[in-house]
Design a protein around this motif. Structure first.
Motif, PDB file in Angstrom:
ATOM      1  N   PHE A  13     -58.814  35.945  32.640  1.00 23.02           N
ATOM      2  CA  PHE A  13     -57.640  35.679  33.471  1.00 23.02           C
ATOM      3  C   PHE A  13     -58.073  35.362  34.900  1.00 23.02           C
ATOM      4  O   PHE A  13     -59.131  35.787  35.362  1.00 23.02           O
ATOM      5  CB  PHE A  13     -56.704  36.888  33.487  1.00 23.02           C
ATOM      6  CG  PHE A  13     -56.062  37.179  32.148  1.00 23.02           C
ATOM      7  CD1 PHE A  13     -55.675  36.149  31.311  1.00 23.02           C
ATOM      8  CD2 PHE A  13     -55.850  38.489  31.735  1.00 23.02           C
ATOM      9  CE1 PHE A  13     -55.085  36.405  30.082  1.00 23.02           C
ATOM     10  CE2 PHE A  13     -55.254  38.765  30.513  1.00 23.02           C
ATOM     11  CZ  PHE A  13     -54.871  37.724  29.681  1.00 23.02           C
TER      12      PHE A  13
ATOM     13  N   ASP B 282     -51.433  32.195  29.746  1.00 27.08           N
ATOM     14  CA  ASP B 282     -52.762  31.581  29.658  1.00 27.08           C
ATOM     15  C   ASP B 282     -52.704  30.100  30.041  1.00 27.08           C
ATOM     16  O   ASP B 282     -52.105  29.289  29.334  1.00 27.08           O
ATOM     17  CB  ASP B 282     -53.307  31.716  28.247  1.00 27.08           C
ATOM     18  CG  ASP B 282     -53.429  33.171  27.802  1.00 27.08           C
ATOM     19  OD1 ASP B 282     -53.233  34.060  28.648  1.00 27.08           O
ATOM     20  OD2 ASP B 282     -53.711  33.403  26.610  1.00 27.08           O
TER      21      ASP B 282
ATOM     22  N   THR C 109     -60.482  39.965  33.860  1.00 24.80           N
ATOM     23  CA  THR C 109     -59.729  39.314  34.918  1.00 24.80           C
ATOM     24  C   THR C 109     -60.666  39.034  36.100  1.00 24.80           C
ATOM     25  O   THR C 109     -61.870  39.215  35.989  1.00 24.80           O
ATOM     26  CB  THR C 109     -58.528  40.171  35.352  1.00 24.80           C
ATOM     27  OG1 THR C 109     -57.716  39.423  36.268  1.00 24.80           O
ATOM     28  CG2 THR C 109     -58.980  41.467  35.998  1.00 24.80           C
TER      29      THR C 109
END
Length: 360
Positions: A264, A198, A73
């Motif tokens: 992410f 996503d 992330t």
């Protein structure tokens, strides 16, 4: 930055005058942000993976998301880097709008970065306490609003423009400050709520950011603004370069964030991108058009508000889960279907928003 070099080289050859055109520099901004994303992206993903900077997953979320635990992330830092590099290279750095938009975006990114770090540090999905996050968001948003009000050089810069109605507008005066603050902070949180699947948040951000670039170009050109009946804001056309950088960086990030995501965005990206859209809309005087074009973000936010209010008042939930994208997941929609359909809705809403340029 390079516009000044081009101005100096123009004395040697008139061909360098082409770099004075906003459209060319916007295209170069898109390409620069894309190149930065493609070059830095793989390195950043490897670095995040090596240091085990993985995404914590909500325990009460859809079970299909559990397999995503550990996916790197804080990929939003790639977006911020690409946007900053492209903007600083190709925009006119003497333009105050460029700085207020860029610094506001980076400030919200810093808040999101701290939130992401705390989530990773303590291994949960809570992160920064809500009141602390909101305080720092408020400080950054209020700072941008006060700056825009204090440096306004024309009454139109603090006038609320109603889309599709040519002669309906309202001079807000001091009320511009709380209004602009709510737009910036509200949009920041709306994008953050949407960033749950996503590629779900980044593509609508690219579409809306590109559309705001069209508004910036038209509003910054006296002839276009007069012809279209929209407010003329001197100097705002330079934000087309920022919008181009936002589009390029967003598409570059989507390369790695498309389903199944390699990385992410994290709050560092979501909070920053939302703030960028909010402050752009405020500067080009199209806050209500933003409300239309960013309808997906609005729906996601409203779904959370309705869910919380309904549960507290009646003990019942309206949706199977909020935000709205989780509701459709639990209804049996595959994740890619939810994502693409939300993208399609955004395309429709952006086209409606762009239609307000002519339908007045």
């Amino acid at each position: 930055m390079l516009i000044y070099l081009a101005g100096w080289l123009e004395e040697l050859h008139s061909g360098f005058r082409v770099f004075q055109y906003i459209t060319l520099r916007a295209i170069l901004g898109v390409l620069t942000a894309l190149v930065v994303s493609f070059v830095v992206g793989p390195f950043l993903i490897r670095r995040l993976s090596r240091h085990q900077i993985g995404q914590p997953i909500r325990e009460d979320g859809p079970q299909s998301h559990f397999s995503k635990a550990g996916t790197p992330t804080m990929g939003g830092s790639l977006i911020l880097l690409a946007v900053a590099v492209a903007t600083l290279l190709w925009a006119d750095l003497a333009n105050r709008y460029v700085w207020v938009v860029l610094l506001t975006t980076l400030a919200f990114g810093a808040v999101g970065g701290v939130d992401d770090y705390l989530k990773l540090r303590f291994g949960n999905s809570r992160g920064l306490k809500a009141r602390h996050k909101y305080f720092w968001q408020s400080l950054a948003g209020l700072g941008a609003a006060v700056f825009l009000y204090a440096t306004a050089q024309n009454p139109v810069e603090t006038t609320l423009i109603v889309p599709f109605l040519k002669d309906v507008h309202w001079q807000m005066g001091l009320l511009f400050i709380p209004f602009a603050y709510l737009v910036i902070v509200g949009t920041s949180n709306a994008v953050n709520l949407t960033d749950g699947l996503d590629g779900l948040a980044i593509n609508p951000t690219v579409l809306v950011g590109g559309a705001l670039g069209v508004f910036a170009y038209a509003s910054g050109n006296f002839q276009f603004a007069t012809y279209l009946g929209i407010p003329y804001v001197p100097g705002v056309g330079e934000l087309v370069i920022f919008c181009g950088a936002l589009v390029g960086a967003g598409l570059g990030f989507l390369w790695f964030n498309a389903y199944p995501a390699q990385v992410f965005m994290g709050d560092v990206g979501a909070l920053a991108l939302g703030a960028a859209l909010g402050v752009l809309a405020v500067v080009v005087r199209q806050e209500l058009v933003l409300f239309i074009m960013a309808g997906v973000f609005v729906m996601e936010t409203v779904s959370v508000i309705l869910q919380v209010a309904s549960f507290k008042l009646t003990g019942r939930r309206i949706f199977r889960m909020a935000p709205l994208h989780h509701h459709f997941e639990l209804k049996g929609w595959p994740e890619p279907r939810v994502i693409v359909r939300f993208w399609i809705v955004t395309v429709i809403l952006v086209l409606i928003g762009l239609a307000s340029l002519k339908i007045r």
